[in-house]
Motif scaffolding. Structure first.
Motif, PDB file in Angstrom:
ATOM      1  N   ASP A 142     -12.917 -31.776 -22.060  1.00 59.33           N
ATOM      2  CA  ASP A 142     -13.594 -30.740 -21.284  1.00 59.33           C
ATOM      3  C   ASP A 142     -13.641 -31.101 -19.804  1.00 59.33           C
ATOM      4  N   LEU A 143     -13.933 -32.369 -19.515  1.00 54.57           N
ATOM      5  CA  LEU A 143     -14.019 -32.787 -18.117  1.00 54.57           C
ATOM      6  C   LEU A 143     -12.652 -32.763 -17.440  1.00 54.57           C
ATOM      7  N   GLU A 144     -11.601 -33.082 -18.175  1.00 56.42           N
ATOM      8  CA  GLU A 144     -10.254 -33.031 -17.606  1.00 56.42           C
ATOM      9  C   GLU A 144      -9.896 -31.606 -17.201  1.00 56.42           C
ATOM     10  N   VAL A 145     -10.235 -30.645 -18.078  1.00 58.44           N
ATOM     11  CA  VAL A 145      -9.957 -29.240 -17.759  1.00 58.44           C
ATOM     12  C   VAL A 145     -10.759 -28.797 -16.539  1.00 58.44           C
ATOM     13  N   ARG A 146     -12.057 -29.157 -16.511  1.00 60.57           N
ATOM     14  CA  ARG A 146     -12.902 -28.768 -15.379  1.00 60.57           C
ATOM     15  C   ARG A 146     -12.419 -29.413 -14.084  1.00 60.57           C
ATOM     16  N   ALA A 147     -11.982 -30.679 -14.167  1.00 60.11           N
ATOM     17  CA  ALA A 147     -11.489 -31.352 -12.969  1.00 60.11           C
ATOM     18  C   ALA A 147     -10.223 -30.688 -12.452  1.00 60.11           C
ATOM     19  N   GLU A 148      -9.349 -30.290 -13.381  1.00 56.17           N
ATOM     20  CA  GLU A 148      -8.108 -29.647 -12.960  1.00 56.17           C
ATOM     21  C   GLU A 148      -8.403 -28.287 -12.319  1.00 56.17           C
TER      22      GLU A 148
END
Length: 614
Positions: A261-267
């Motif tokens: 989830d954090l990877e998607v939000r960071a991207e």
């Protein structure tokens, strides 16, 4: 390590908040700007030239829009070839001049930065070399290396990049604003209206991205920690024996989903940042074109002026963001200096005396005397040593025995001045060790501890580390005395064999024999052996002990050992208990009764080599 700044001061396209860690560091160890300035004082002439070059490069770069305006408004419409060639040549000359000034400025600033960092790095290393063992035992592993490498490396970026960037951004922003006003005051007022919301929007997007990125880094670190703990040999063994495999798998799955989830939000945050910048860079010129095309705001503006102004406007945003970030950059820079100065300000607990006593190592007899010696460690609830009075005559072999924690190692470490007594004095030939230069003491006292450390170098270099001027014959003689010459000679490269990191090529006993040879090469008058033969088997220990007996003639030997064979032939045996010398005498005398006799009786109950407690 969360409290270590491992990069240059943060910049970016939007103002950033001051790192709380930086603020906490500055609060705990404030930094004087005068002290920082003193580092650069020897280079103030070069720094003045750097500032002049930065200002000149910024000023020269601002000439291009004005040349462009004349090119569009006069040279091209009028087909004025001489003027066209002059303006085009001027534009090329401006580019070349700005590039050359930039190269010279980079060379000067980098040279100054590297010299300052070299001096700081060397000063910190030398100062840390003078710290006591207590400092390194209470300092987290890797902390010293981090400050010497990461922090000083980041400071180099501060000096050569951040400082010049601040100066360049300030001069460029001011110069650009002046040039824009000179071209069109109406469009300049429009820019003043547009820039604040642009800055605010960019800041909000940047803050959002940094927050998500920080969470992602923490989650990733946690995931790595789970892998390291669960999939190591010890972790797998623990999981299998406790039956926690399913629980660990479920915990890892949950952590991995959080990271997803954090990877998607960071991207997405990154894409929002790029989209915001693209909109701003497109919207500002569009509004300028609109103002230039409306009769009420155009003011008879020419096409050349519009193009020149747009070019200046496009180049204003980045340096303006840099100027707004100056406060954060300065705080980060000061925090880095604070961390380095914090180490430089550490008091030297064990150092050379102000008025040292001249002592010729070649004439030292080796009488060691402890008078009223007491040692209390910081935070300790009881003293490690108390009221120790002990005389070791020159040439005497003293053995220290006692249970673990009795104070044997502490007492022996005082002779090599690895620490100083809290009370009382330790002297050699009547001279207080604190009155001797450390270099002189190192020539007089040699120490071999149970923790052997070998350099990642050849055997010859490891031995010569104790005495750089030693000949090959002297090196071999010391190796023979330590019963390790035959082993080294049998290696394919002999004394030129690389021992490997921490001496992994050799066994524990072989490393200890090399350490003994290294110490013997210095030919110390007083020799301290802190369980130096603990890793040797009985047969090898006896051969090494025989060699030590041969070279101990005329030396004072202080030995800490648990094996009876190591201490029974000593001239004196001191029994320690609770930090005090409770018995003193030779083996025959002490074996008749008392604490030593009790230790001896307990050791004889064992089937193997008798061990005197510990």
């Amino acid at each position: 390590m969360s409290d270590i700044i491992t990069g240059p001061p943060r910049g970016g396209h939007g103002p950033v908040r001051k790192d709380p860690v930086d603020l906490a560091q500055l609060e705990s160890h404030p930094v004087s700007l005068r002290r920082i300035g003193a580092l650069f004082r020897p280079f103030r002439g070069r720094l003045a030239v750097v500032v002049v070059l930065i200002a000149a490069a910024s000023a020269v770069g601002l000439a291009t829009p004005f040349l462009t305006r004349r090119l569009i408004d006069e040279a091209i419409p009028d087909q004025d070839v001489p003027l066209l060639l002059l303006l085009v040549g001027g534009m090329l000359a401006v580019t070349v001049a700005a590039s050359v000034l930039g190269v010279v400025q980079t060379w000067l600033s980098t040279t100054v930065g590297q010299r300052v960092m070299h001096d700081l790095r060397t000063d910190v290393f030398v100062h840390l070399q003078r710290q006591s063992l207590d400092f390194f035992t209470r300092t987290r592993g890797g902390e010293v290396q981090s400050r010497l490498t990461h922090d000083i490396g980041a400071m180099q970026s501060v000096v050569t990049t951040a400082a010049t960037s601040i100066a360049s951004n300030v001069t460029t922003a001011v110069g650009t604003a002046v040039a824009m006003a000179a071209l069109s005051w109406r469009l300049s007022l429009l820019s003043l209206v547009v820039l604040p919301p642009a800055v605010w929007l960019t800041r909000r997007v940047a803050q959002m991205r940094r927050a998500v990125t920080a969470k992602r880094q923490r989650a990733l670190a946690g995931l790595h920690g789970q892998v390291e703990e669960s999939l190591s040999v010890s972790g797998v063994l623990l999981g299998k024996t406790l039956g926690t495999g399913p629980l660990l798998s479920e915990r890892f799955r949950t952590s991995s989903e959080d990271l997803l989830d954090l990877e998607v939000r960071a991207e997405l945050a990154g894409r929002w940042r790029m989209a915001t910048m693209s909109i701003l860079f497109a919207a500002i010129p569009a509004l300028i074109y609109l103002a230039a095309g409306l009769p009420a705001t155009s003011g008879g503006m020419t096409i050349g002026t519009l193009v020149a102004f747009t070019a200046l406007q496009a180049g204003l945003f980045r340096p303006l963001m840099g100027v707004l970030n100056v406060g954060v950059q300065i705080t980060s820079s000061l925090a880095l200096f604070s961390r380095i100065f914090e180490y430089l300000d550490l008091p030297v607990e064990i150092g050379d005396p102000v008025a040292p006593v001249d002592l010729d190592p070649g004439r030292v007899r080796g009488t060691v005397r402890f008078e009223g010696v007491g040692v209390t460690y910081p935070g300790g609830d009881r003293p490690a040593l108390a009221d120790v009075d002990l005389v070791v005559p020159a040439g005497t072999r003293l053995a220290l025995v006692g249970a673990t924690g009795a104070g044997k190692t502490t007492l022996a470490s005082l002779v090599a001045r690895l620490r100083d007594p809290s009370t009382g004095t330790v002297s050699i030939d009547g001279v207080d060790l604190r009155d001797l230069r450390l270099s002189t003491l190192a020539q007089v006292v040699g120490m071999v501890s149970q923790e052997t450390y070998l350099l990642h170098a050849t055997v010859r270099e490891n031995l010569r580390h104790a005495r750089p001027g030693a000949t090959d014959a002297e090196i071999e003689q010391a190796a023979r005395a330590a019963q390790v010459h035959d082993l080294v000679a049998s290696l394919p490269d002999g004394y030129d064999t690389v021992v490997g990191a921490r001496g992994h090529r050799f066994s524990g006993g072989e490393k200890q024999r090399l350490a003994i040879a290294r110490t013997l090469l210095r030919d110390p008058r007083v020799l301290v052996l802190d369980e130096a033969t603990s890793a040797l088997d009985t047969r090898t220990e006896r051969s090494v002990q025989a060699a030590l007996d041969a070279v101990s003639r005329g030396r004072t030997i202080i030995t800490i050992a648990h094996r009876l064979s190591t201490v029974r032939d000593a001239d004196l045996i001191a029994v320690l208990d609770g930090g005090r010398v409770v018995e003193l005498g030779d083996h025959a005398t002490l074996a008749a009764g008392g604490r030593y006799a009790a230790l001896l009786a307990a050791s004889e109950e064992r089937r193997h080599e008798p061990v005197l407690a510990g």
